[in-house]
Design a protein around this motif. Sequence first.
Motif, mmCIF file in Angstrom:
data_model
loop_
_atom_site.group_PDB
_atom_site.id
_atom_site.type_symbol
_atom_site.label_atom_id
_atom_site.label_comp_id
_atom_site.label_asym_id
_atom_site.label_seq_id
_atom_site.Cartn_x
_atom_site.Cartn_y
_atom_site.Cartn_z
ATOM 1 N N GLN A 121 0.841 -1.198 0.000
ATOM 2 C CA GLN A 121 0.000 0.000 0.000
ATOM 3 C C GLN A 121 0.876 1.247 0.000
ATOM 4 O O GLN A 121 1.896 1.306 0.676
ATOM 5 C CB GLN A 121 -0.910 0.022 1.229
ATOM 6 C CG GLN A 121 -1.978 -1.062 1.233
ATOM 7 C CD GLN A 121 -2.900 -0.945 2.434
ATOM 8 O OE1 GLN A 121 -2.490 -0.500 3.498
ATOM 9 N NE2 GLN A 121 -4.155 -1.335 2.247
ATOM 10 N N SER A 136 0.881 4.997 1.135
ATOM 11 C CA SER A 136 0.176 5.879 2.073
ATOM 12 C C SER A 136 0.586 7.322 1.857
ATOM 13 O O SER A 136 1.771 7.627 1.687
ATOM 14 C CB SER A 136 0.491 5.463 3.525
ATOM 15 O OG SER A 136 0.009 6.422 4.443
ATOM 16 N N ASP A 153 -2.358 11.064 9.397
ATOM 17 C CA ASP A 153 -1.874 9.880 10.099
ATOM 18 C C ASP A 153 -0.582 10.263 10.823
ATOM 19 O O ASP A 153 0.472 10.405 10.189
ATOM 20 C CB ASP A 153 -1.624 8.740 9.106
ATOM 21 C CG ASP A 153 -1.286 7.421 9.772
ATOM 22 O OD1 ASP A 153 -0.455 7.426 10.696
ATOM 23 O OD2 ASP A 153 -1.842 6.385 9.368
ATOM 24 N N HIS A 204 2.506 7.777 10.498
ATOM 25 C CA HIS A 204 3.122 7.762 9.178
ATOM 26 C C HIS A 204 3.830 9.084 8.868
ATOM 27 O O HIS A 204 4.893 9.085 8.233
ATOM 28 C CB HIS A 204 2.083 7.447 8.109
ATOM 29 C CG HIS A 204 1.667 6.012 8.081
ATOM 30 N ND1 HIS A 204 0.738 5.507 7.185
ATOM 31 C CD2 HIS A 204 2.070 4.945 8.829
ATOM 32 C CE1 HIS A 204 0.592 4.205 7.397
ATOM 33 N NE2 HIS A 204 1.374 3.853 8.392
#
Length: 337
Positions: free
Chosen positions: A60, A62, A72, A75
């Motif tokens: 994925q 992000s 987020d 992240h």
Amino acid sequence: MSFGNVYGVDLGTSSVKIFSLKKNKITVEKSMLAIRNQDQLLAVGNDAYEMFEKTPENVQISCPVAYGAIADVNHVEVVLHTLLRKTDRYIGHGPVIYFSVPMNMSEIERRAYYAITHNGLLHKPQVYLVERPVCDALALGIPISKTKGSMVVNIGAESTDFSIIANEQVIISKTIYFGGKQLNESICDMVRRNYNLLIGRRTARRLKIAMANLNGDRREGRKVVGINTLSGIPREGVVSAALVREAIREPLENIASELKTFIERIPPQIAASVAAEGIYLTGGTTRIPGLDKYIESFTGYPIKLSSYYELCTIKGLEELITHKALKKWARSIKEKK
């Protein structure tokens, strides 16, 4: 006393920009990370962008910043620390970090900036927040302490900020959720409807950069590769500049209409100052040729186009960091509103 380095950080939406005082250099990397099986970090920044729209199902990509705000925390922390390490091998003890931040943040959003800096490789950092329109104004040379009414419009990746600066502060601001990514999506939709061809956002962005032009009627085309919506088989197609221009007009008209409505609600004395001075226009999307004249014709106000484009905000942080008198516009992360 701090023995660390000094940085300005614009987390942006599409890309992270970091100014290092020691190196006197701005580093720009994509605000992305690639994760495999939900827990294995594969790549960060530009390396992750190279994998975008090319990854298998278990990987994925992000984008931890959305619409100019932290989406987020964990992240964003990974992206920030990785890119700081790329910028400087030795960050030092007690680094000083100035963040450009959106207007009207909640206390929870403010604390997110504390959270992403007080873990990992950063030891006892000093963290300051500077409102994004203030950063833009500093880069544009607007005398914040003297202006009776200056207006800055920043068209970013996913959002556009309208800001009025007067009385030594940002007195009115508004954010709408239209930006460069919405233009890319509009190009994808237009190509699908007209050519039965599915293209990715990276391809749409390249078409926008190469052919989006509001000055006249350019006749050219670009070859693209996509998926045939009828057969599901990859095939080539040629997209015309006219189609790209048509695709971007609707989202740009939305931005111009919102701007016109915003201007109509400005107090008359400030509106007079803005009309005399002109509207400052910046952000990555303003690279589209003719956009300044298009907005000028729509609003009736003169437009001053910044040559910094997507680097305007980080250039403002650079100004603040390198000029002691401007540091009054920065607030400690620990201060309360």
